[in-house]
Design a protein around this motif. Structure first.
Motif, PDB file in Angstrom:
ATOM      1  N   LEU B 371     -23.602 -11.319  -0.533  1.00 52.32           N
ATOM      2  CA  LEU B 371     -22.270 -10.977  -1.034  1.00 52.32           C
ATOM      3  C   LEU B 371     -22.291 -10.752  -2.533  1.00 52.32           C
ATOM      4  N   TRP B 372     -22.961 -11.618  -3.290  1.00 52.84           N
ATOM      5  CA  TRP B 372     -22.835 -11.401  -4.726  1.00 52.84           C
ATOM      6  C   TRP B 372     -23.781 -10.346  -5.262  1.00 52.84           C
ATOM      7  N   THR B 373     -24.850 -10.026  -4.579  1.00 52.48           N
ATOM      8  CA  THR B 373     -25.604  -8.856  -5.041  1.00 52.48           C
ATOM      9  C   THR B 373     -24.870  -7.580  -4.654  1.00 52.48           C
ATOM     10  N   TRP B 374     -24.179  -7.625  -3.521  1.00 53.85           N
ATOM     11  CA  TRP B 374     -23.389  -6.450  -3.121  1.00 53.85           C
ATOM     12  C   TRP B 374     -22.273  -6.183  -4.136  1.00 53.85           C
ATOM     13  N   ASN B 375     -21.628  -7.235  -4.562  1.00 49.86           N
ATOM     14  CA  ASN B 375     -20.493  -7.070  -5.476  1.00 49.86           C
ATOM     15  C   ASN B 375     -20.896  -6.978  -6.933  1.00 49.86           C
ATOM     16  N   ASP B 376     -22.190  -7.117  -7.210  1.00 50.40           N
ATOM     17  CA  ASP B 376     -22.619  -7.178  -8.606  1.00 50.40           C
ATOM     18  C   ASP B 376     -22.495  -5.828  -9.303  1.00 50.40           C
ATOM     19  N   LEU B 377     -22.022  -5.867 -10.530  1.00 50.15           N
ATOM     20  CA  LEU B 377     -21.987  -4.656 -11.344  1.00 50.15           C
ATOM     21  C   LEU B 377     -22.852  -4.832 -12.586  1.00 50.15           C
ATOM     22  N   LEU B 378     -22.744  -6.024 -13.193  1.00 53.69           N
ATOM     23  CA  LEU B 378     -23.396  -6.270 -14.476  1.00 53.69           C
ATOM     24  C   LEU B 378     -24.916  -6.120 -14.402  1.00 53.69           C
ATOM     25  N   VAL B 379     -25.526  -6.844 -13.469  1.00 47.57           N
ATOM     26  CA  VAL B 379     -26.987  -6.819 -13.372  1.00 47.57           C
ATOM     27  C   VAL B 379     -27.471  -5.408 -13.048  1.00 47.57           C
ATOM     28  N   ALA B 380     -26.746  -4.723 -12.169  1.00 48.09           N
ATOM     29  CA  ALA B 380     -27.141  -3.362 -11.815  1.00 48.09           C
ATOM     30  C   ALA B 380     -27.039  -2.442 -13.015  1.00 48.09           C
ATOM     31  N   LYS B 381     -25.981  -2.606 -13.804  1.00 44.01           N
ATOM     32  CA  LYS B 381     -25.814  -1.748 -14.988  1.00 44.01           C
ATOM     33  C   LYS B 381     -26.953  -1.960 -15.972  1.00 44.01           C
ATOM     34  N   VAL B 382     -27.364  -3.196 -16.127  1.00 50.36           N
ATOM     35  CA  VAL B 382     -28.391  -3.480 -17.128  1.00 50.36           C
ATOM     36  C   VAL B 382     -29.788  -3.134 -16.620  1.00 50.36           C
ATOM     37  N   PHE B 383     -30.092  -3.483 -15.385  1.00 47.88           N
ATOM     38  CA  PHE B 383     -31.482  -3.369 -14.930  1.00 47.88           C
ATOM     39  C   PHE B 383     -31.765  -2.145 -14.060  1.00 47.88           C
ATOM     40  N   LEU B 384     -30.713  -1.526 -13.534  1.00 45.65           N
ATOM     41  CA  LEU B 384     -30.961  -0.445 -12.586  1.00 45.65           C
ATOM     42  C   LEU B 384     -30.563   0.926 -13.120  1.00 45.65           C
ATOM     43  N   ILE B 385     -29.325   1.029 -13.580  1.00 45.23           N
ATOM     44  CA  ILE B 385     -28.782   2.357 -13.868  1.00 45.23           C
ATOM     45  C   ILE B 385     -29.325   2.864 -15.193  1.00 45.23           C
ATOM     46  N   ASP B 386     -30.153   3.884 -15.128  1.00 41.54           N
ATOM     47  CA  ASP B 386     -30.710   4.417 -16.363  1.00 41.54           C
ATOM     48  C   ASP B 386     -30.066   5.748 -16.706  1.00 41.54           C
ATOM     49  N   ALA B 387     -30.545   6.356 -17.773  1.00 44.32           N
ATOM     50  CA  ALA B 387     -29.878   7.546 -18.289  1.00 44.32           C
ATOM     51  C   ALA B 387     -30.089   8.780 -17.416  1.00 44.32           C
ATOM     52  N   GLY B 389     -29.370   8.951 -14.282  1.00 43.33           N
ATOM     53  CA  GLY B 389     -28.285   9.021 -13.313  1.00 43.33           C
ATOM     54  C   GLY B 389     -28.761   9.132 -11.882  1.00 43.33           C
ATOM     55  N   GLU B 390     -30.025   8.831 -11.614  1.00 44.37           N
ATOM     56  CA  GLU B 390     -30.518   8.962 -10.243  1.00 44.37           C
ATOM     57  C   GLU B 390     -30.140   7.775  -9.377  1.00 44.37           C
ATOM     58  N   THR B 391     -29.957   6.634 -10.022  1.00 40.60           N
ATOM     59  CA  THR B 391     -29.610   5.448  -9.254  1.00 40.60           C
ATOM     60  C   THR B 391     -28.217   4.985  -9.641  1.00 40.60           C
ATOM     61  N   THR B 392     -27.497   4.516  -8.671  1.00 41.75           N
ATOM     62  CA  THR B 392     -26.190   3.949  -8.951  1.00 41.75           C
ATOM     63  C   THR B 392     -25.901   2.937  -7.854  1.00 41.75           C
ATOM     64  N   VAL B 393     -24.832   2.177  -7.999  1.00 42.95           N
ATOM     65  CA  VAL B 393     -24.450   1.247  -6.934  1.00 42.95           C
ATOM     66  C   VAL B 393     -22.969   1.456  -6.637  1.00 42.95           C
ATOM     67  N   MET B 394     -22.523   0.920  -5.503  1.00 45.53           N
ATOM     68  CA  MET B 394     -21.133   1.125  -5.095  1.00 45.53           C
ATOM     69  C   MET B 394     -20.153   0.660  -6.162  1.00 45.53           C
ATOM     70  N   THR B 395     -20.402  -0.528  -6.708  1.00 45.08           N
ATOM     71  CA  THR B 395     -19.456  -1.057  -7.685  1.00 45.08           C
ATOM     72  C   THR B 395     -19.330  -0.109  -8.865  1.00 45.08           C
ATOM     73  N   ASN B 396     -20.467   0.463  -9.287  1.00 50.63           N
ATOM     74  CA  ASN B 396     -20.423   1.392 -10.406  1.00 50.63           C
ATOM     75  C   ASN B 396     -19.694   2.666 -10.024  1.00 50.63           C
ATOM     76  N   ALA B 397     -19.915   3.129  -8.797  1.00 50.42           N
ATOM     77  CA  ALA B 397     -19.225   4.338  -8.350  1.00 50.42           C
ATOM     78  C   ALA B 397     -17.716   4.113  -8.340  1.00 50.42           C
ATOM     79  N   ILE B 398     -17.300   2.881  -7.984  1.00 51.39           N
ATOM     80  CA  ILE B 398     -15.862   2.596  -7.971  1.00 51.39           C
ATOM     81  C   ILE B 398     -15.310   2.548  -9.386  1.00 51.39           C
ATOM     82  N   VAL B 399     -16.082   1.959 -10.300  1.00 48.86           N
ATOM     83  CA  VAL B 399     -15.638   1.932 -11.697  1.00 48.86           C
ATOM     84  C   VAL B 399     -15.477   3.351 -12.223  1.00 48.86           C
ATOM     85  N   GLU B 400     -16.405   4.234 -11.834  1.00 45.20           N
ATOM     86  CA  GLU B 400     -16.289   5.623 -12.273  1.00 45.20           C
ATOM     87  C   GLU B 400     -15.057   6.293 -11.679  1.00 45.20           C
ATOM     88  N   LEU B 401     -14.779   5.974 -10.411  1.00 43.79           N
ATOM     89  CA  LEU B 401     -13.557   6.494  -9.800  1.00 43.79           C
ATOM     90  C   LEU B 401     -12.343   6.036 -10.595  1.00 43.79           C
TER      91      LEU B 401
END
Lengths: 421, 444
Positions: B371-387, B389-401
């Protein structure tokens, strides 16, 4: 692995004597409609040069770029909405100076070229000033948006002076309407629309020299002239003047706020916002017919001319490669500007562009406002150090909208500024 | 003697009431979100979701056809049509209308109003209108007409089509139904057999049919309206799965071994090690973001899936070890000692005895971590999403929406529900273990 491959391919291309293609990452604050627009511009660059260009947008750009730069995973190019933040990062050595000759080019080809060079020139880590930022896409901020048919229905005239604007505001309330829609919400940047209000009113109550001194903190935030400008904004924040009352101001998103103009019956009659806001009007709204704008007027009684507040985005190299320099060079072509001119919400100081390329006549009208200005000043909060212009000033204005007295808010912002000196 | 098992506590009603309050606290916004995700933007703007089933009175701004469509009839210029059809809406019953934003309900249906620029307009209750004037109508747009109308309740799958792609929900529902029937059929045909494999077979067969149907017939009916959004969301969905599954499995595997060692193996410094793990529980992960990212970049992991798995593993381990160790320590000592006497090695005890017995604790931690990795935004933003734009997560997609469609509540509610769907399924499928596991280590 990809990098090795790309480097290999690049080396091969170099030996073959052709243009070498690289991956170029661009990170900016634009999402949604603006993202589609900037992607079209970058796609044209990619098609012309063969570089592989990626754009990523974020609405917490200001925070994320710092994290990425600190950790060393910065994109190649960052598009800063604020020169102040770029100056901080240049000082800490995160930015690469632009190629030789860029400054001369800007001086020769941009209207008021020297001022754009000055706005993009910062002290580097070596203490020497260098040109770090290239301005592309400018916004005019001193605009008030309204629905002409609603004004017609009520028989209101467009105010020519601040006195008339205030009278109109009171008139609307007397007629049982609500004059203003104001929203400060903007994710991590909540509060910035209010800083624009204060800056616009500062330019309308004080001479530009005072504004410049304030932006450099030569006169402190606690100066009575600054507090007076904040209170001037407070005049517009009265419960009966704002849709939803003063309490709703800080919690309303700036992107939702203009929608109140278009409801039935209208929630408000006027909305002060920069030239980019039509991107957030309801779908199908035609600027010039369904919605229009007028110049946020100056006081007739103060004799300060017609000041205009503006802003712009600054493209800087955060992770140097040849493609990044190529992009900055390419942005100097008129075509690079004309692509976005043909879309929405784009103004440019480039003198060489063809004005007929603007997608609608309202953009030309905005350019006229820019040209009619007796004073042009860049958004002050964007020039202040990041911790103030993208921090204490924002949160201070949220507190002010929440009901804190102007003097207290100003003292807090000044304390934050003293702390970073 | 109140607390003897079998007697009811006097405070039972208080417990029941607070459980009820908590349930309502969770249900109220969730149901609201769910209902909103099936409503149109207009409906959300005018009435609350609890009124979704009753007709709502709405104020609409509609426009007549533009002056270029006018005809000349007996020397008078006429524009006629239906306001609702002009706007592409379903016809509705008008109760009042007006032509000025100052008086939007000035006229009843059937009445005639004078236009400011000359001429008259008549609007009927069903939205039919007729504009007449002796002079030709000018301008580029039709007359604005404000109507107050009873709009019948309307539920739509359009929002889901926008977020996920056209027809995805409909097709998914049909496939899921088929899979469910198939699973029951398999179970029925195997009803006389027994064994672990046979018990799992219906579920596996159902899932296999679901996947097969989706692959063969596809999920989407084609190009959706918000092609970019749709593309982002489905990509983000699979990206999130790629993050979450390893980020759940890796810490559980490591923690199970560590917990066994800390619970049942004697070695010097064990108590100190446990204390250190407990101490680590209180370290906020925000503290480690930048140093850890620097480390990842320095050793060449960079930003990517590996980095985010490692980060989630690290941040999840203290609680995992603590929870599992406390559960394992509560297992009966006799069983383990018997096994030792019989000559079992530590690994055999762990694999054959402790692991099966710890299943509830493992499952409950798996749910937490999922549940908390699914809902995580912070860790994904820092460690996953790079410039790139190939990787993203649902939480980030919702923030963009949220950034681009801050006002479109119907889209946000839908996106939120799409992102909630998987955790909800996981939760309901495994909730019996969660309750058991929650007590792990607390009761002996």
């Amino acid at each position: 692995m990809k990098h090795v491959l790309l480097a290999g391919a690049a080396a091969l291309a170099l030996t073959a004597g052709s243009v070498r293609a690289e991956q170029l990452t661009v990170f900016g604050p634009w999402l949604g409609p603006d993202q589609e627009n900037v992607e079209k511009v970058l796609a044209a660059f990619a098609a012309e040069t063969g570089h592989d260009v990626r754009y990523v947008g974020s609405d917490s750009f200001e925070q994320q770029i710092v994290v990425d730069a600190e950790a060393g995973s910065a994109p190649n190019i960052a598009v800063f909405p604020q020169p102040g933040l770029a100056a901080d990062m240049a000082k800490r050595g995160f930015l690469t100076p632009l190629a030789e000759g860029t400054a001369e080019w800007i001086r020769d080809n941009y209207a008021a070229g020297q001022s754009w060079v000055d706005l993009g020139t910062y002290e580097g880590p070596d203490g020497q000033p260098h040109l770090y930022g290239f301005f592309y896409k400018v916004d005019v901020k001193s605009l008030v948006w309204y629905v002409p048919e609603n004004f017609e229905d009520a028989g209101y005239e467009i105010p020519q002076t601040m006195e008339e604007l205030k009278a109109l505001t009171e008139q609307i309330v007397a007629d049982g309407g609500t004059p203003w829609c104001i929203g400060l919400g903007s994710g991590g940047a909540t509060g910035w629309p209010a800083t624009d209000w204060v800056e616009d009113l500062m330019l309308r109550t004080q001479p530009p020299e005072v504004y410049d001194a304030w932006v450099k903190n030569e006169i402190p935030f606690t100066d009575e002239r600054v507090i007076a400008a904040i209170d001037e904004f407070g005049w517009f924040l009265r419960d009966e003047f704002v849709a939803g009352g003063r309490k709703a101001v800080a919690s309303t998103d700036f992107r939702d706020s203009p929608k109140g103009l278009f409801t039935s019956p209208p929630q408000c009659y006027m909305h002060r916002q920069a030239s980019f806001i039509p991107a957030f009007f309801p779908e199908g709204t035609v600027v010039g017919e369904d919605a229009d704008f007028f110049y946020f007027p100056a006081y007739e009684g103060k004799d300060l001319g017609k000041p205009v507040l503006g802003a712009g985005t600054l493209w800087a190299i955060t992770n140097e490669n040849q493609a990044a320099h190529d992009l900055i060079k390419w942005l100097q072509k008129p075509e690079a500007h004309e692509i976005w001119m043909g879309l929405k919400g784009f103004l440019t100081p480039h003198k060489g562009v063809d004005p007929s390329k603007f997608s609608d006549p309202t953009l030309r009208k905005m350019n006229d406002i820019l040209l009619a200005a007796t004073t042009f000043r860049f958004d002050g909060s964007d020039l202040m150090p990041g911790a103030i212009g993208a921090g204490a000033f924002w949160t201070g204005m949220v507190d002010y909208a929440g009901g804190k007295p102007a003097a207290e808010v100003a003292a807090e912002i000044q304390a934050a500024w003293d702390a970073i000196k | 003697m109140d607390n003897i098992a079998g007697t009811r506590s006097a405070l039972g009603w208080a417990v029941n009431l607070s459980v009820l309050a908590l349930v309502l606290l969770w249900l109220f916004p969730t149901v609201g979100l769910f209902v909103s995700s099936f409503r149109t933007a207009d409906q959300i703007a005018t009435t609350g979701w609890w009124k979704a089933l009753v007709p709502a009175e709405q104020n609409l701004t509609l426009r007549t056809a533009p002056p270029e469509t006018q005809r000349e009839e007996n020397g008078r210029y006429v524009i006629a049509g239906n306001l609702f059809l002009e706007d592409g809406r379903e016809p509705a019953e008008i109760s009042a209308w007006g032509i000025s934003s100052r008086a939007i309900d000035a006229y009843r249906p059937g009445e005639t109003a004078e236009l400011r620029r000359g001429g008259t307009i008549t609007v009927e209750a069903n939205g039919d209108y007729r504009m007449e004037s002796a002079e030709p109508f000018t301008g580029s747009r039709g007359q604005r007409v404000f109507v107050t109308a009873e709009i019948p309740p309307e539920f739509t799958l359009e929002n889901y089509d926008k977020v996920l792609g056209k027809g995805v929900v409909k097709r998914l529902a049909v496939y899921a139904l088929a899979a469910l029937i198939f699973a029951f059929a398999v179970r029925w045909s195997l009803r006389d057999r027994e064994g672990w494999l046979v018990a799992a077979l219906p579920t596996v067969a159902g899932l296999a049919l679901l996947v097969a149907l989706s692959l063969v017939f596809g999920l989407s009916e084609g190009e959706a309206e918000g092609a970019q959004t749709t593309d982002n969301m489905s990509r983000a969905f699979f990206s999130t799965l790629t993050v979450v599954i390893p980020a759940t499995v890796i810490p559980i595997t490591i923690a199970a071994f560590a917990a066994y060692a800390l619970a049942w193996m004697e070695f010097p410094g064990r108590a100190l090690l446990i204390a250190a793990v407990v101490g680590l529980l209180v370290v906020p992960l925000q503290l480690a973001l930048i140093p850890l990212l620097k480390l990842h970049l320095a050793i060449g992991i960079g930003k990517g899936y590996l980095g985010v798995w490692l980060a989630h593993t690290g941040f999840g381990l203290p609680l995992a070890i603590y929870l599992l160790r406390n559960y394992m320590v509560g297992l009966p000592r006799d069983i383990i000692e018997c096994a030792k006497v019989d000559g079992a090695t530590d690994f055999q005890i762990f694999a054959r005895i402790v692991l099966p017995l710890s299943f509830p604790a493992l499952a409950s931690f798996a749910i937490f971590q999922f549940l908390w990795t699914w809902n995580d935004l912070l860790v994904a933003k820092v460690f996953l999403i790079d410039a790139t734009g190939e990787t993203t997560v649902m939480t980030n997609a919702i923030v963009e929406l949220l950034g681009t469609r801050g006002g479109n509540w119907e889209i946000l509610a839908t996106a939120a529900f799409v992102s909630m769907a998987v955790p909800l399924v996981v939760f309901f499928a495994m909730q019996k273990y969660l309750v058991r596991g929650l007590l792990a280590g607390s009761v002996k």
